[in-house]
Design a protein around this motif. Structure first.
Motif, PDB file in Angstrom:
ATOM      1  N   GLY A  31       0.848  -1.191   0.000  1.00  0.00           N
ATOM      2  CA  GLY A  31       0.000   0.000   0.000  1.00  0.00           C
ATOM      3  C   GLY A  31       0.877   1.232   0.000  1.00  0.00           C
ATOM      4  O   GLY A  31       2.104   1.152   0.108  1.00  0.00           O
ATOM      5  N   GLU A  32       0.252   2.408  -0.114  1.00  0.00           N
ATOM      6  CA  GLU A  32       0.992   3.658  -0.153  1.00  0.00           C
ATOM      7  C   GLU A  32       1.756   3.906   1.145  1.00  0.00           C
ATOM      8  O   GLU A  32       1.478   3.286   2.180  1.00  0.00           O
ATOM      9  CB  GLU A  32       0.029   4.819  -0.417  1.00  0.00           C
ATOM     10  N   VAL A 104      -3.324  -2.416   2.097  1.00  0.00           N
ATOM     11  CA  VAL A 104      -3.696  -1.477   3.156  1.00  0.00           C
ATOM     12  C   VAL A 104      -3.893  -0.073   2.578  1.00  0.00           C
ATOM     13  O   VAL A 104      -3.103   0.386   1.752  1.00  0.00           O
ATOM     14  CB  VAL A 104      -2.611  -1.426   4.254  1.00  0.00           C
ATOM     15  N   TYR A 105      -4.951   0.583   3.028  1.00  0.00           N
ATOM     16  CA  TYR A 105      -5.149   2.003   2.726  1.00  0.00           C
ATOM     17  C   TYR A 105      -5.504   2.728   4.016  1.00  0.00           C
ATOM     18  O   TYR A 105      -5.836   2.104   5.035  1.00  0.00           O
ATOM     19  CB  TYR A 105      -6.244   2.205   1.667  1.00  0.00           C
ATOM     20  N   PHE A 113      -6.601   5.315  -0.974  1.00  0.00           N
ATOM     21  CA  PHE A 113      -7.600   4.358  -1.451  1.00  0.00           C
ATOM     22  C   PHE A 113      -7.641   4.340  -2.976  1.00  0.00           C
ATOM     23  O   PHE A 113      -7.701   3.270  -3.598  1.00  0.00           O
ATOM     24  CB  PHE A 113      -8.980   4.699  -0.893  1.00  0.00           C
ATOM     25  N   ASP A 114      -7.583   5.515  -3.575  1.00  0.00           N
ATOM     26  CA  ASP A 114      -7.626   5.605  -5.035  1.00  0.00           C
ATOM     27  C   ASP A 114      -6.452   4.885  -5.690  1.00  0.00           C
ATOM     28  O   ASP A 114      -6.553   4.442  -6.842  1.00  0.00           O
ATOM     29  CB  ASP A 114      -7.628   7.076  -5.470  1.00  0.00           C
ATOM     30  N   SER A 115      -5.342   4.769  -4.964  1.00  0.00           N
ATOM     31  CA  SER A 115      -4.149   4.118  -5.524  1.00  0.00           C
ATOM     32  C   SER A 115      -4.237   2.594  -5.494  1.00  0.00           C
ATOM     33  O   SER A 115      -3.373   1.917  -6.063  1.00  0.00           O
ATOM     34  CB  SER A 115      -2.899   4.559  -4.755  1.00  0.00           C
ATOM     35  N   LEU A 116      -5.253   2.039  -4.837  1.00  0.00           N
ATOM     36  CA  LEU A 116      -5.318   0.584  -4.661  1.00  0.00           C
ATOM     37  C   LEU A 116      -5.368  -0.175  -5.982  1.00  0.00           C
ATOM     38  O   LEU A 116      -4.805  -1.272  -6.082  1.00  0.00           O
ATOM     39  CB  LEU A 116      -6.534   0.214  -3.814  1.00  0.00           C
TER      40      LEU A 116
END
Length: 216
Positions: A31-32, A104-105, A113-116
């Protein structure tokens, strides 16, 4: 409870032919940056919140031994760097021999979340599509920018269970246990044995036994 060790990434340990077989499962947490991946793995392995956490560079490695249905297993948690500059040369290594993935976000950060979708696509390029995946919304003790309904639709789209939790709150400790125990039960029932020496998974490629394997 937590088992950590440091070693040179290129160092290959000797293998004791008399070592008993034990189920060892590699789980990568992706995740980010700043979504709380390290805090989640620390909470699960240590049962406490990591008050001071630095950005992961490379991979942060922890493990925890569990007894599931009377059988001892080990979960190896690979907490990976979220920043692209620390990942680009090591992505294939992260995913090698992976048994499950935790995405994970941060529920307070819509961009995470948008990067998921990008992270799901990376998973699809680098590992089998049928390995278990779990979606985790962390930091639910803050003001939510991503609603549960929106997150659930995304999880359903990619056939993942959704958990919302907070690594910070002691009251959510059982919830974090449930996240990893859900994976442990699923993995135990479907994956073969791997030989292990000193908690290092030994397959066609030996994984480095390292808590903080840094690329620079």
């Amino acid at each position: 409870m937590e088992n950590r060790a440091s070693a040179n990434a290129n160092e290959v340990p000797s293998i004791d032919k008399t070592t008993n077989y034990k189920k060892i499962f590699k789980i990568i947490v992706i995740g980010e940056s700043n979504v709380g991946k390290t805090s989640l793995t620390y909470r699960f392995c240590e049962g406490a919140f990591l008050e001071q956490s630095e950005a992961t560079i490379g991979v942060d490695f922890r493990s925890r031994n569990l007894t599931i249905d009377g059988e001892d297993i080990t979960l190896q948690l690979w907490d990976t760097a979220g920043q692209e500059r620390f990942r680009s040369s090591m992505v294939k290594h992260y995913y090698r021999n992976t048994h499950a993935i935790v995405l994970v976000y941060d529920v307070t950060n819509a961009a995470s979340f948008d990067s998921l979708k990008k992270w799901v696509e990376e998973c699809n390029r680098n590992c089998l599509h049928d390995i278990p995946r779990i979606l985790v919304g962390n930091k639910c003790d803050g003001v939510a920018a991503v609603t549960t309904n929106v997150a659930q639709r995304f999880a359903d789209q990619y056939n993942m269970p959704l958990f919302e939790t907070s690594a910070r709150l002691d009251s959510h400790c059982d919830n974090i246990e449930a996240i990893f125990l859900t994976l442990a039960h699923k993995l135990k029932s479907q994956k073969p044995f791997l030989p292990v020496t000193n908690n290092i998974v030994v397959d066609s490629v030996v994984e480095p036994s390292t808590k903080s394997w840094r690329c620079c």
